[in-house]
Design a protein around this motif. Structure first.
Motif, PDB file in Angstrom:
ATOM      1  N   GLY A 110       0.891  -1.189   0.106  1.00 21.71           N
ATOM      2  CA  GLY A 110       0.057   0.057   0.130  1.00 21.71           C
ATOM      3  C   GLY A 110       0.736   1.109   0.093  1.00 21.71           C
ATOM      4  N   LYS A 111       0.357   2.162   0.912  1.00 21.49           N
ATOM      5  CA  LYS A 111       1.290   3.529   0.870  1.00 21.49           C
ATOM      6  C   LYS A 111       2.810   3.363   1.553  1.00 21.49           C
ATOM      7  CE  LYS A 111      -0.556   4.733   5.566  1.00 21.49           C
ATOM      8  NZ  LYS A 111      -1.382   5.696   6.304  1.00 21.49           N
ATOM      9  N   LYS A 112       2.870   2.181   1.884  1.00 20.47           N
ATOM     10  CA  LYS A 112       4.480   1.937   2.506  1.00 20.47           C
ATOM     11  C   LYS A 112       5.196   1.607   1.329  1.00 20.47           C
ATOM     12  CE  LYS A 112       2.661   0.783   6.870  1.00 20.47           C
ATOM     13  NZ  LYS A 112       2.761  -0.371   8.235  1.00 20.47           N
ATOM     14  N   LEU A 113       4.675   1.362   0.143  1.00 20.05           N
ATOM     15  CA  LEU A 113       5.599   0.940  -0.900  1.00 20.05           C
ATOM     16  C   LEU A 113       6.336   2.210  -1.463  1.00 20.05           C
ATOM     17  CD1 LEU A 113       6.574  -0.954  -3.305  1.00 20.05           C
ATOM     18  CD2 LEU A 113       4.432  -0.151  -4.651  1.00 20.05           C
ATOM     19  N   GLY A 114       7.897   2.054  -1.145  1.00 21.93           N
ATOM     20  CA  GLY A 114       8.637   3.060  -1.645  1.00 21.93           C
ATOM     21  C   GLY A 114       9.269   2.843  -3.154  1.00 21.93           C
ATOM     22  N   PRO A 115      10.383   3.597  -3.376  1.00 16.61           N
ATOM     23  CA  PRO A 115      11.219   3.093  -4.635  1.00 16.61           C
ATOM     24  C   PRO A 115      11.549   1.683  -4.932  1.00 16.61           C
ATOM     25  CG  PRO A 115      11.943   5.201  -3.593  1.00 16.61           C
ATOM     26  CD  PRO A 115      11.116   4.447  -2.475  1.00 16.61           C
ATOM     27  N   ILE A 116      11.362   1.386  -6.339  1.00 10.70           N
ATOM     28  CA  ILE A 116      11.891   0.044  -6.730  1.00 10.70           C
ATOM     29  C   ILE A 116      13.228   0.199  -7.209  1.00 10.70           C
ATOM     30  CG2 ILE A 116      11.400  -1.887  -8.209  1.00 10.70           C
ATOM     31  CD1 ILE A 116       8.392  -1.378  -7.854  1.00 10.70           C
ATOM     32  N   VAL A 117      14.136  -0.545  -6.952  1.00 10.43           N
ATOM     33  CA  VAL A 117      15.640  -0.414  -7.474  1.00 10.43           C
ATOM     34  C   VAL A 117      16.017  -1.517  -8.187  1.00 10.43           C
ATOM     35  CG1 VAL A 117      17.974  -0.166  -6.723  1.00 10.43           C
ATOM     36  CG2 VAL A 117      16.115   0.711  -5.172  1.00 10.43           C
ATOM     37  N   TRP A 118      16.424  -1.117  -9.505  1.00 13.56           N
ATOM     38  CA  TRP A 118      16.580  -2.142 -10.517  1.00 13.56           C
ATOM     39  C   TRP A 118      18.212  -2.229 -10.502  1.00 13.56           C
ATOM     40  CZ3 TRP A 118      12.496  -4.732 -12.617  1.00 13.56           C
ATOM     41  CH2 TRP A 118      11.232  -4.163 -12.563  1.00 13.56           C
ATOM     42  N   GLN A 119      18.791  -3.255  -9.946  1.00 13.57           N
ATOM     43  CA  GLN A 119      20.370  -3.380  -9.844  1.00 13.57           C
ATOM     44  C   GLN A 119      20.885  -3.954 -10.997  1.00 13.57           C
ATOM     45  OE1 GLN A 119      22.640  -5.353  -6.582  1.00 13.57           O
ATOM     46  NE2 GLN A 119      22.385  -3.356  -5.708  1.00 13.57           N
ATOM     47  N   PHE A 120      21.963  -3.619 -11.524  1.00 14.76           N
ATOM     48  CA  PHE A 120      22.628  -4.122 -12.877  1.00 14.76           C
ATOM     49  C   PHE A 120      24.011  -4.522 -12.046  1.00 14.76           C
ATOM     50  CE2 PHE A 120      19.374  -1.254 -14.471  1.00 14.76           C
ATOM     51  CZ  PHE A 120      18.845  -2.027 -15.426  1.00 14.76           C
ATOM     52  N   MET A 121      24.425  -5.770 -12.968  1.00 19.58           N
ATOM     53  CA  MET A 121      25.722  -6.250 -12.705  1.00 19.58           C
ATOM     54  C   MET A 121      26.837  -5.517 -13.044  1.00 19.58           C
ATOM     55  SD  MET A 121      25.519  -9.220 -11.636  1.00 19.58           S
ATOM     56  CE  MET A 121      26.897 -10.273 -11.947  1.00 19.58           C
ATOM     57  N   PRO A 122      27.896  -5.472 -12.270  1.00 20.03           N
ATOM     58  CA  PRO A 122      29.050  -4.451 -12.644  1.00 20.03           C
ATOM     59  C   PRO A 122      29.559  -4.457 -13.872  1.00 20.03           C
ATOM     60  CG  PRO A 122      29.520  -5.193 -10.435  1.00 20.03           C
ATOM     61  CD  PRO A 122      28.368  -6.117 -11.043  1.00 20.03           C
ATOM     62  N   THR A 123      29.510  -5.597 -14.776  1.00 18.92           N
ATOM     63  CA  THR A 123      29.682  -5.835 -16.023  1.00 18.92           C
ATOM     64  C   THR A 123      28.935  -5.426 -17.032  1.00 18.92           C
ATOM     65  OG1 THR A 123      28.903  -8.184 -15.818  1.00 18.92           O
ATOM     66  CG2 THR A 123      31.001  -7.945 -15.406  1.00 18.92           C
ATOM     67  N   LYS A 124      27.729  -5.058 -16.610  1.00 20.13           N
ATOM     68  CA  LYS A 124      26.708  -4.446 -17.636  1.00 20.13           C
ATOM     69  C   LYS A 124      27.175  -3.144 -18.096  1.00 20.13           C
ATOM     70  CE  LYS A 124      22.917  -4.834 -20.039  1.00 20.13           C
ATOM     71  NZ  LYS A 124      22.672  -5.695 -21.210  1.00 20.13           N
ATOM     72  N   ARG A 125      27.156  -3.075 -19.452  1.00 19.99           N
ATOM     73  CA  ARG A 125      27.435  -1.832 -19.950  1.00 19.99           C
ATOM     74  C   ARG A 125      26.562  -0.894 -20.636  1.00 19.99           C
ATOM     75  NH1 ARG A 125      33.119  -1.616 -21.214  1.00 19.99           N
ATOM     76  NH2 ARG A 125      32.625   0.108 -22.654  1.00 19.99           N
ATOM     77  N   PHE A 126      26.660   0.425 -20.595  1.00 21.62           N
ATOM     78  CA  PHE A 126      25.580   1.194 -21.005  1.00 21.62           C
ATOM     79  C   PHE A 126      25.506   1.210 -22.700  1.00 21.62           C
ATOM     80  CE2 PHE A 126      24.229   5.586 -22.354  1.00 21.62           C
ATOM     81  CZ  PHE A 126      23.042   5.445 -22.189  1.00 21.62           C
ATOM     82  N   GLU A 127      24.469   0.566 -23.152  1.00 21.11           N
ATOM     83  CA  GLU A 127      24.073   0.574 -24.457  1.00 21.11           C
ATOM     84  C   GLU A 127      22.696   1.269 -24.686  1.00 21.11           C
ATOM     85  OE1 GLU A 127      23.576  -3.559 -25.422  1.00 21.11           O
ATOM     86  OE2 GLU A 127      25.757  -4.109 -25.102  1.00 21.11           O
ATOM     87  N   PRO A 128      22.866   2.477 -25.226  1.00 22.18           N
ATOM     88  CA  PRO A 128      21.789   3.511 -25.109  1.00 22.18           C
ATOM     89  C   PRO A 128      20.217   3.087 -25.541  1.00 22.18           C
ATOM     90  CG  PRO A 128      23.954   4.429 -25.829  1.00 22.18           C
ATOM     91  CD  PRO A 128      23.896   3.023 -25.856  1.00 22.18           C
ATOM     92  N   GLU A 129      20.137   2.525 -26.826  1.00 20.26           N
ATOM     93  CA  GLU A 129      19.076   1.941 -27.313  1.00 20.26           C
ATOM     94  C   GLU A 129      18.436   0.717 -26.506  1.00 20.26           C
ATOM     95  OE1 GLU A 129      19.142   0.907 -31.356  1.00 20.26           O
ATOM     96  OE2 GLU A 129      19.962   2.648 -32.112  1.00 20.26           O
TER      97      GLU A 129
END
Length: 271
Positions: A110-129
């Motif tokens: 309910g109202k106690k639901l805060g942010p959801i964190v999507w955590q990525f591995m240290p090896t995951k690189r940024f691929e924009p698309e």
């Protein structure tokens, strides 16, 4: 002021990751305190907790409901999303996994639901698309509850303006990790700041020293009021809107046995 250390529309919340940890017994928790009531005790002292178990396995709706009922009305849970959504070669294929996690019963908080964190591995690189395709999959609501998302990226390739611009476009927050192990992002990309403090030291009773806690307290107040600390490590120089925002600060990792003491010491500075 209440223990939430908050006034008006913005709130500063301080907590730890999880609530079941052996070294906290007879330390943070009183001697002989029932294990089944550890969440109840922690929630009475702190203002938020980051749930880590949701990263590793699916929880039942009844568990979320129990956690909701075992905590004060003004308490908030952040939570890590399922690793099966983020630990994949192509993030654009995560739709079914994301839907399964969002529909697993988190709305029971309910109202106690805060942010959801999507955590990525240290090896995951940024691929924009591909990363934009992932952001586009994140839902805005579940069972009538508004959802707020935060990404925790750990590869230096993300330290580019294009990444920050994408987060602002999709109104998604980014974890500010206080560590030398991963890149740190203090750029404001949504209506919240989410900091994970990872430098607690075993030989310091409060994990962080007094001067460090003073600086974090001032930073939290500045963020909550709509400002940005001058020394915060940002990727871009573009300022965020000068509006009040929610602030979540968690003592994570490092000397974890000191995390509750660090959180309590920071909360005292926010009174």
């Amino acid at each position: 002021m209440a223990k939430n250390a908050s006034k008006g529309a913005s709130r500063i919340r301080v907590g730890v990751g999880g609530w079941t940890y052996e070294p906290w017994r007879n330390n943070f928790y009183p001697a002989g305190w029932p294990h089944a009531r550890e969440l109840e005790y922690a929630a009475g002292k702190l203002t938020a907790i980051e749930i880590n178990g949701t990263y590793y396995s699916t929880q039942k709706p009844a568990s979320f409901a129990k956690w909701r009922d075992d905590t004060p009305d003004d308490f908030v849970f952040s939570m890590k999303a399922s690793r099966y959504s983020t630990n994949r070669r192509e993030l654009a294929t995560a739709g079914e996994s994301i839907e399964r996690f969002i529909g697993s019963g988190i709305s029971e908080l309910g109202k106690k639901l805060g942010p959801i964190v999507w955590q990525f591995m240290p090896t995951k690189r940024f691929e924009p698309e591909d990363f934009e395709a992932f952001l586009a999959l994140l839902p805005h609501r579940v069972d009538g509850l508004a959802l707020r998302h935060v990404v925790d990226v750990r590869h230096p390739s993300f330290k580019v303006p294009e990444f920050i611009a994408l987060l602002r476009q999709y109104k998604t927050g980014v974890v500010y990790a206080d560590t030398d192990e991963y890149p740190s992002f203090a750029d404001i990309t949504s209506d919240l700041v989410y900091a994970r403090l990872m430098r607690s030291q075993a030989d310091v009773d409060t994990g962080y020293g007094a001067s460090s806690l003073d600086r974090w307290a001032q930073a939290a107040k500045t963020w909550a009021a709509g400002g940005e600390p001058a020394d915060a490590p940002r990727v871009t120089s573009t300022p965020a809107p000068d509006t009040p925002r929610d602030v979540f600060i968690y003592f994570i990792s490092g000397a974890k046995e000191r995390a509750p003491a660090a959180a309590l010491a920071l909360l005292q500075r926010l009174l």
